[in-house]
Motif scaffolding. Structure first.
Motif, short mmCIF file in Angstrom:
data_model
loop_
_atom_site.label_atom_id
_atom_site.label_comp_id
_atom_site.label_asym_id
_atom_site.label_seq_id
_atom_site.Cartn_x
_atom_site.Cartn_y
_atom_site.Cartn_z
N ALA A 73 0.80 -1.22 0.00
CA ALA A 73 0.00 0.00 0.00
C ALA A 73 0.83 1.27 0.00
O ALA A 73 0.28 2.35 -0.20
N THR A 74 2.14 1.18 0.23
CA THR A 74 2.96 2.37 0.30
C THR A 74 3.82 2.51 -0.94
O THR A 74 3.98 1.59 -1.73
N ARG A 75 4.39 3.68 -1.09
CA ARG A 75 5.33 3.96 -2.17
C ARG A 75 6.32 5.02 -1.69
O ARG A 75 6.07 5.70 -0.70
N GLY A 76 7.42 5.13 -2.36
CA GLY A 76 8.39 6.16 -2.04
C GLY A 76 8.98 6.01 -0.65
O GLY A 76 9.46 4.96 -0.25
N ARG A 77 8.91 7.12 0.11
CA ARG A 77 9.49 7.12 1.45
C ARG A 77 8.74 6.20 2.40
O ARG A 77 9.31 5.73 3.39
N GLY A 78 7.47 5.94 2.10
CA GLY A 78 6.72 4.99 2.93
C GLY A 78 7.36 3.60 2.90
O GLY A 78 7.35 2.88 3.91
N ARG A 79 7.91 3.22 1.76
CA ARG A 79 8.58 1.92 1.66
C ARG A 79 9.83 1.89 2.54
O ARG A 79 10.18 0.85 3.10
N ILE A 80 10.52 3.01 2.64
CA ILE A 80 11.70 3.07 3.50
C ILE A 80 11.31 2.83 4.95
O ILE A 80 11.98 2.10 5.69
N VAL A 81 10.21 3.45 5.38
CA VAL A 81 9.74 3.27 6.76
C VAL A 81 9.35 1.82 7.01
O VAL A 81 9.71 1.23 8.04
N VAL A 82 8.61 1.22 6.06
CA VAL A 82 8.20 -0.18 6.22
C VAL A 82 9.42 -1.09 6.28
O VAL A 82 9.50 -2.00 7.11
N GLY A 83 10.38 -0.85 5.39
CA GLY A 83 11.59 -1.66 5.40
C GLY A 83 12.35 -1.55 6.71
O GLY A 83 12.85 -2.55 7.25
N ALA A 84 12.45 -0.32 7.24
CA ALA A 84 13.15 -0.12 8.51
C ALA A 84 12.44 -0.85 9.65
O ALA A 84 13.08 -1.47 10.51
N LEU A 85 11.10 -0.79 9.68
CA LEU A 85 10.35 -1.47 10.73
C LEU A 85 10.51 -3.00 10.64
O LEU A 85 10.64 -3.68 11.67
N LEU A 86 10.52 -3.52 9.42
CA LEU A 86 10.72 -4.96 9.27
C LEU A 86 12.13 -5.37 9.71
O LEU A 86 12.31 -6.42 10.35
N ALA A 87 13.13 -4.55 9.37
CA ALA A 87 14.49 -4.86 9.80
C ALA A 87 14.61 -4.82 11.32
O ALA A 87 15.25 -5.70 11.93
N LEU A 88 13.98 -3.84 11.96
CA LEU A 88 14.01 -3.77 13.42
C LEU A 88 13.28 -4.95 14.05
O LEU A 88 13.70 -5.46 15.10
N THR A 89 12.18 -5.39 13.43
CA THR A 89 11.46 -6.56 13.93
C THR A 89 12.34 -7.80 13.88
O THR A 89 12.41 -8.58 14.84
N GLY A 90 13.04 -8.00 12.76
CA GLY A 90 13.95 -9.14 12.66
C GLY A 90 15.09 -9.07 13.66
O GLY A 90 15.47 -10.08 14.25
N LEU A 91 15.62 -7.86 13.89
CA LEU A 91 16.69 -7.70 14.88
C LEU A 91 16.20 -8.01 16.29
O LEU A 91 16.93 -8.57 17.11
N ALA A 92 14.95 -7.63 16.58
CA ALA A 92 14.38 -7.94 17.90
C ALA A 92 14.26 -9.44 18.11
O ALA A 92 14.53 -9.96 19.20
N VAL A 93 13.86 -10.17 17.06
CA VAL A 93 13.78 -11.63 17.16
C VAL A 93 15.17 -12.21 17.41
O VAL A 93 15.36 -13.09 18.27
N LEU A 94 16.16 -11.73 16.65
CA LEU A 94 17.52 -12.23 16.84
C LEU A 94 18.03 -11.93 18.25
O LEU A 94 18.70 -12.76 18.87
N ALA A 95 17.70 -10.74 18.77
CA ALA A 95 18.14 -10.38 20.12
C ALA A 95 17.55 -11.32 21.17
O ALA A 95 18.24 -11.71 22.12
#
Length: 199
Positions: free
Chosen positions: A61-83
């Motif tokens: 549903a997002t485009r442009g900078r919204g995709r950057i925010v979604v990508g950052a949130l997904l990366a942080l979610t994966g890092l939290a699982v790893l932690a």
């Protein structure tokens, strides 16, 4: 696909047995084996898997900078699982001791944990978190250039042009007039005056 697979692995792995713990109260009572899941040890782990799944519709549903925010949130979610996985498995007192000291074991009828063994599910769950992290970084880097949903999926604006006088819309109006019992081909009756009431 990486987001879907990573989030699914985290969600499934959180509900599987991470540690098999033997608990007992005394030498006279038999020991009981308990299976402790990742969610038993860290209740927020399943929520992280759901956050990863929620990233899929957000990505579409997002485009442009919204995709950057979604990508950052997904990366942080994966890092939290790893932690969580590293904190349980690689730190003192370790995964088995954390399970022995956990609330489910302490609440098992006054019994105490006397030993246990780990399973492969923490490593599998960590792999899902790693996949989520990698997918989030790729989305944040390259996602703004990807295609997005077309304009036809968006709500029409208030300044949308009126439909043409002839065409499918006009034909629908004719059929609607017939349904109401009106003659759409005849001329409209003149308004009735007070002196000459209509028949």
């Amino acid at each position: 696909m990486a987001v879907l697979v990573g989030a699914f692995v985290v969600l499934v792995g959180a509900g599987r047995a991470w540690v098999l713990v033997s608990v007992g109260e005394s030498a006279l009572l038999p020991t009981v084996d308990l299976e402790l899941t990742g969610s038993d040890l860290r209740p927020g782990l399943s929520a992280l898997g759901l956050v990863g799944l929620a990233g899929l519709p957000a990505l579409a549903a997002t485009r442009g900078r919204g995709r950057i925010v979604v990508g950052a949130l997904l990366a942080l979610t994966g890092l939290a699982v790893l932690a969580i996985v590293v904190e349980l498995a690689a730190t003192d007192p370790g995964l088995v001791m954390s399970a022995i000291l956990s609330d489910p074991v302490q609440q098992a009828g006054g019994r105490e944990g006397i030993g246990g063994s780990g399973t492969l599910w923490p490593a599998i769950t960590g792999a899902g978190g790693l996949l989520l992290t990698a997918a989030g970084l790729v989305i944040a880097r390259y996602g703004p250039g990807w295609t997005a949903l077309g304009r036809r999926y968006e709500a029409p604006s208030a300044s949308a042009p009126e439909p043409p006088a002839d065409g499918p819309a006009a034909e629908r109006d004719l059929w609607a007039a017939l349904d109401r019992g009106e003659d759409p081909t005849g001329q409209a009756d003149p308004p009735a005056s007070a002196a000459e009431p209509r028949d």
